[in-house]
Design a protein around this motif. Structure first.
Motif, short mmCIF file in Angstrom:
data_model
loop_
_atom_site.label_atom_id
_atom_site.label_comp_id
_atom_site.label_asym_id
_atom_site.label_seq_id
_atom_site.Cartn_x
_atom_site.Cartn_y
_atom_site.Cartn_z
N LEU A 179 -17.33 2.67 -7.55
CA LEU A 179 -16.95 1.39 -7.38
C LEU A 179 -17.89 0.41 -6.98
N ALA A 180 -18.96 1.13 -6.03
CA ALA A 180 -19.92 0.26 -5.54
C ALA A 180 -21.16 0.00 -6.68
N GLY A 181 -21.15 1.10 -7.34
CA GLY A 181 -22.09 0.93 -8.55
C GLY A 181 -21.51 0.04 -9.77
N VAL A 182 -20.31 -0.19 -9.90
CA VAL A 182 -19.90 -0.99 -10.65
C VAL A 182 -19.81 -2.31 -10.19
N GLN A 183 -19.90 -2.67 -9.07
CA GLN A 183 -20.16 -4.13 -8.38
C GLN A 183 -21.73 -4.32 -8.35
N VAL A 184 -22.40 -3.54 -8.13
CA VAL A 184 -23.87 -3.65 -8.41
C VAL A 184 -24.31 -4.18 -9.92
N VAL A 185 -23.67 -3.50 -10.72
CA VAL A 185 -23.83 -3.78 -12.34
C VAL A 185 -23.38 -5.12 -12.45
N MET A 186 -22.18 -5.24 -12.17
CA MET A 186 -21.47 -6.53 -12.70
C MET A 186 -22.15 -7.78 -12.19
#
Length: 489
Positions: free
Chosen positions: A330-337
């Motif tokens: 979830l945290a990784g997705v937030q970084v990418v987006m």
């Protein structure tokens, strides 16, 4: 050089020597030639402008990195801290919430600090309690020292959360201001991701040592960058203002038009600096205050702080077994987006992204509510409910990252008139942190009352956010701060 339809140059024309002795470029001189290339059309920025603004932004982005590290620290350390220090769940929950309490105090003084000692000075002041707080957490032998350390880190974060967006907005060229402003939220998400990742491999004490690194580097980096030129103009340091603006825009860029616009706006604001509280009700102040505070309040009413703080337990409640890995994803997705939106911001505009973001959050939170309804009321639907909950949480984080994460802070830094930016920005930041504390303290009670009802309530607030954006929020893309301020008069 003159600009009257055609560009005329004279190789013998030189700008005066600019020598500053009371600023970061002490004991140096800058010789700036005019008429050296076509990029010197007044008001046109060069590639050097983009590079200078980006480097300054990356240095101050160490502050929001600390912000994200602080917010994410309690999640991977919960069990180990409770075991080592014999804390109860209630005591650890207090530890987690104290960062918000400290941030509320920091928010109250952030505007005054940024106004009186400058944007850089405020960041130096913010870094000191952050560093001391992490040292206290690392050395804590009981809950009292742990609480003091957590409060100190929150105090610094509260100052950082106001000052960094304002500094970036005031140094950035208008065509890059949205993208560079998004770096603030990108840095926060990277901080959260890093603390989740490191928390899987190192102890909570070593993780606290790592937490002191960003602000230590920030203090050093602040000696390498200029003060925000608009603040220098506001306090009447005209020579420092010109030198700072020239460094930020590039030595081969003619800053005369931009400098004149900023000086004119600052002169008008100085004449109106002693405003009364009753005058805040005038349209020119009431409208930007409503937008700036309203967006930061609505950001928290969507429940995002509670969702990020307790996403592991939400995953477990939804039947997802490996909650730690899911939280990291979830945290990784937030970084990418958030990184993607940094590129998109100055192309799509703030208003459109806010509408897409709030609509997406409303739909995804509604989906999570449906997932919990199926889990609790429909036999044999546990697998389906877990899938829907996972999709809903991922969609919620993606939607938040598209707009509601970064843009409320960007618009707050853009829309508030500079003569009330300190007090009004403190009010907006305090409101945000107060709601963040309220949401994180109440989400568990709400989930015990009704898991479905909790997410439906957050979906309703997301829908209200969409309505607020459609009715009130203006587009600020591609406009100077002076143009934005003038449009409210």
């Amino acid at each position: 050089m003159s600009f009257n339809g055609d560009l005329e140059t004279d190789e013998d024309v030189k700008r005066p020597l600019i020598h500053q002795s009371n600023s970061w470029y002490s004991n140096s001189s800058i010789v700036i030639e005019k008429g050296c290339n076509s990029s010197q059309v007044p008001g046109v920025t060069s590639k050097e402008s983009s590079t200078s603004a980006l480097l300054c932004t990356l240095i101050v982005a160490l502050g929001p990195l600390q912000y994200g590290f602080t917010n994410g620290y309690s999640s991977p350390t919960e069990s180990s801290i409770m075991t080592d220090l014999n804390l109860t769940i209630a005591e650890f929950s207090l530890f987690g919430s104290l960062s918000n309490v400290g941030a509320m105090i920091g928010a109250m003084v952030s505007g005054l600090l940024a106004d009186y000692i400058g944007r850089k000075g405020a960041l130096v002041v913010a870094s000191i309690p952050n560093i001391l707080g992490w040292i206290a957490i690392c050395l804590a032998k009981d809950s009292s020292v742990l609480y003091i350390g957590r409060s100190l880190t929150g105090l610094g974060v509260g100052i950082i959360s106001f000052t960094v967006p304002v500094y970036i907005a005031e140094i950035a060229p208008k065509h890059l201001r949205g993208g560079l402003g998004t770096v603030n939220m990108l840095s926060i998400t990277i901080g959260i991701f890093v603390v989740y990742l490191l928390g899987m491999f190192i102890s909570w004490r070593h993780l606290a040592i790592a937490g002191a690194i960003p602000c230590s580097l920030l203090v050093l980096g602040l000696f390498l960058i200029p003060e925000a030129p608009r603040w220098l103009a506001k306090i009447g340091k005209d020579l420092d203002f010109e030198a700072s603006l020239q460094i930020l825009r590039g030595l081969d860029c003619d800053v005369s038009i931009e400098a004149t616009e900023i000086r004119s706006a600052m002169e008008l604001n100085r004449k109106e600096s002693n405003i009364k509280s009753s005058e805040l009700c005038q349209w020119r102040y009431a409208f930007p205050l409503t937008i700036g505070i309203g967006l930061l309040v609505l950001q928290q009413l969507t429940g995002i702080s509670g969702i990020m703080f307790y996403n592991s337990s939400i995953f477990k409640s939804a039947g997802i077994s490996d909650a730690e890995v899911a939280s990291l994803v979830l945290a990784g997705v937030q970084v990418v987006m958030t990184g993607f939106i940094a590129w998109l911001m100055d192309k799509a505009g703030r208003r459109l992204l806010l509408m897409i973001s709030s609509a997406g959050m409303a739909a995804s939170l509604f989906l999570i509510g449906i997932a919990f309804y199926l889990k609790n009321h429909v036999l044999g639907a546990s697998y389906l409910s877990s899938i829907l909950a996972l999709i809903g949480l991922l969609a919620c984080i993606i939607s938040f990252s598209i707009g509601m994460g970064a843009i409320p802070w960007i618009i707050m830094s853009e829309i508030l008139p500079i003569n009330v930016k300190g007090i009004a920005g403190s009010m907006a930041t305090l409101a945000n942190w107060s709601l963040s504390w309220a949401v994180t303290m109440t989400i568990n009670l709400l989930l015990e009352w009704s898991e479905t009802g909790t997410f439906m309530l957050y979906a309703l607030f997301s829908g209200l956010t969409l309505t607020f954006v459609v009715l009130f929020v203006p587009e600020t893309k591609g406009r100077t701060l002076e143009e934005i301020e003038a449009s409210h008069k």
